[in-house]
Design a protein around this motif. Sequence first.
Motif, PDB file in Angstrom:
ATOM      1  N   LEU B  93       2.825   0.381  -7.563  1.00  0.00           N
ATOM      2  CA  LEU B  93       3.653   0.711  -6.388  1.00  0.00           C
ATOM      3  C   LEU B  93       3.660   2.217  -6.132  1.00  0.00           C
ATOM      4  O   LEU B  93       3.651   2.666  -4.989  1.00  0.00           O
ATOM      5  N   VAL B  95       1.147   4.205  -6.837  1.00  0.00           N
ATOM      6  CA  VAL B  95      -0.170   4.512  -6.254  1.00  0.00           C
ATOM      7  C   VAL B  95      -0.181   4.167  -4.759  1.00  0.00           C
ATOM      8  O   VAL B  95      -0.673   4.947  -3.932  1.00  0.00           O
ATOM      9  N   ILE B  96       0.375   3.008  -4.401  1.00  0.00           N
ATOM     10  CA  ILE B  96       0.427   2.620  -2.982  1.00  0.00           C
ATOM     11  C   ILE B  96       1.272   3.621  -2.202  1.00  0.00           C
ATOM     12  O   ILE B  96       0.878   4.136  -1.155  1.00  0.00           O
ATOM     13  N   SER B  97       2.460   3.934  -2.732  1.00  0.00           N
ATOM     14  CA  SER B  97       3.382   4.836  -2.038  1.00  0.00           C
ATOM     15  C   SER B  97       2.762   6.215  -1.829  1.00  0.00           C
ATOM     16  O   SER B  97       2.805   6.780  -0.731  1.00  0.00           O
ATOM     17  N   HIS B  99      -0.377   6.920  -1.822  1.00  0.00           N
ATOM     18  CA  HIS B  99      -1.532   6.803  -0.930  1.00  0.00           C
ATOM     19  C   HIS B  99      -1.080   6.884   0.520  1.00  0.00           C
ATOM     20  O   HIS B  99      -1.711   7.545   1.350  1.00  0.00           O
ATOM     21  N   VAL B 100       0.034   6.210   0.843  1.00  0.00           N
ATOM     22  CA  VAL B 100       0.499   6.155   2.226  1.00  0.00           C
ATOM     23  C   VAL B 100       1.237   7.437   2.598  1.00  0.00           C
ATOM     24  O   VAL B 100       1.079   7.964   3.702  1.00  0.00           O
ATOM     25  N   LEU B 101       2.040   7.976   1.688  1.00  0.00           N
ATOM     26  CA  LEU B 101       2.855   9.156   1.995  1.00  0.00           C
ATOM     27  C   LEU B 101       3.006   9.982   0.731  1.00  0.00           C
ATOM     28  O   LEU B 101       3.991   9.830  -0.007  1.00  0.00           O
ATOM     29  N   ARG B 104       6.310  11.338  -1.592  1.00  0.00           N
ATOM     30  CA  ARG B 104       7.525  10.555  -1.403  1.00  0.00           C
ATOM     31  C   ARG B 104       8.105  10.029  -2.720  1.00  0.00           C
ATOM     32  O   ARG B 104       9.319   9.974  -2.896  1.00  0.00           O
ATOM     33  N   ILE B 179       7.199  14.803   4.952  1.00  0.00           N
ATOM     34  CA  ILE B 179       7.504  14.054   6.174  1.00  0.00           C
ATOM     35  C   ILE B 179       7.078  14.859   7.393  1.00  0.00           C
ATOM     36  O   ILE B 179       6.435  14.346   8.312  1.00  0.00           O
ATOM     37  N   LEU B 184      -1.737  12.284   7.821  1.00  0.00           N
ATOM     38  CA  LEU B 184      -1.880  10.859   8.105  1.00  0.00           C
ATOM     39  C   LEU B 184      -3.246  10.381   7.644  1.00  0.00           C
ATOM     40  O   LEU B 184      -4.257  10.993   7.901  1.00  0.00           O
ATOM     41  N   ARG B 185      -3.239   9.284   6.974  1.00  0.00           N
ATOM     42  CA  ARG B 185      -4.506   8.684   6.587  1.00  0.00           C
ATOM     43  C   ARG B 185      -5.057   7.889   7.744  1.00  0.00           C
ATOM     44  O   ARG B 185      -4.369   7.537   8.636  1.00  0.00           O
TER      45      ARG B 185
END
Lengths: 185, 185
Positions: B93, B95-97, B99-101, B104, B179, B184-185
């Motif tokens: 989770l 790694v996902i977080s 990756h997206v932002l 954070r 933020i 942005l990916r």
Amino acid sequence: MEQTKRSELRRFPARGSHETALIHSILDAGFLAHIGFEVDGQPFVIPTLYGRDEDRLFLHGSSASRMLRKLETVVAFGVARKMMDTAQKTEALRVISEHVLAGRWADIRGPSASELEATTVLEFVIEEASSKIREGDPIDDEEDYDFQTWAGVVPLQLEAKAPIRDPRLSAHVEAPGYILHSRLR
Amino acid sequence: MEQTKRSELRRFPARGSHETALIHSILDAGFLAHIGFEVDGQPFVIPTLYGRDEDRLFLHGSSASRMLRKLETVVAFGVARKMMDTAQKTEALRVISEHVLAGRWADIRGPSASELEATTVLEFVIEEASSKIREGDPIDDEEDYDFQTWAGVVPLQLEAKAPIRDPRLSAHVEAPGYILHSRLR
């Protein structure tokens, strides 16, 4: 990367690549994956966020991820059939073209008979569909409002940037309004 | 719209809709569909442009459509397994977080034991993958350069707009750099 028939690049293989570094860089540049799977013969596609660690992707198991709340999605089920009638195929291509870039169709020469022949167009009749929209502010558990971290919405928008002319385009051809002011879908 | 088990909204049904008008408006607002199908038990997902006429979608049968030339895509094949180990799930989770932002994760309280329990995380090992990138100017048939219509590239870019604060956020919490300047990916 290993390569078998299922990942073979059937069209324009010169533009494709099985090079691991390139595949990783494209994965790292995106954040939304569309996962295909089948249950009892029914294919499903679900959008989800992901992260990458070497050759492993981590997938958030819910399409209603907290970080993806405002994604507007439609999941539609149906049967696709290959269109055979030339006039119907042409009309379907016009509908696709006008959907993506309204105004363009009147400005092109239209597909030739041999191009139509070489182009597969599918008609997909929606038998069932569901949609999901989540608008508004974040919803946190009540006790989490005491936790002091920023919360809110970061709106994402796909935008059309200034068009880049084909260098081979005649100098007197101006970019038409539908290119300059394209209402991006 | 008709509704059976396959299109049933299993999560947050209050946010979903089977209303035809809403489904059509979401379809009209987009231009890229991800088509799922299976051949000999192997699921496939292919991105394609579409248009709509009532309850019919027209799908361009090639993912290498002329109007979609610069789309960077990876098609990856593999087997996903549900992660069971709590520490590994938490790390996935993260790694996902990130990756997206990126940035954070350090600013949130992290998932609780019961949230982890309720969250499905999948590990997908990429067994095979292919990528496709097409850069550069349009390539037309030689005789078409005489046809006087605009040609070129309209770059599309996903952009992050100004963040919108949660109205319940304490006034002294400022939007952090990750933020305000999210890459942005």
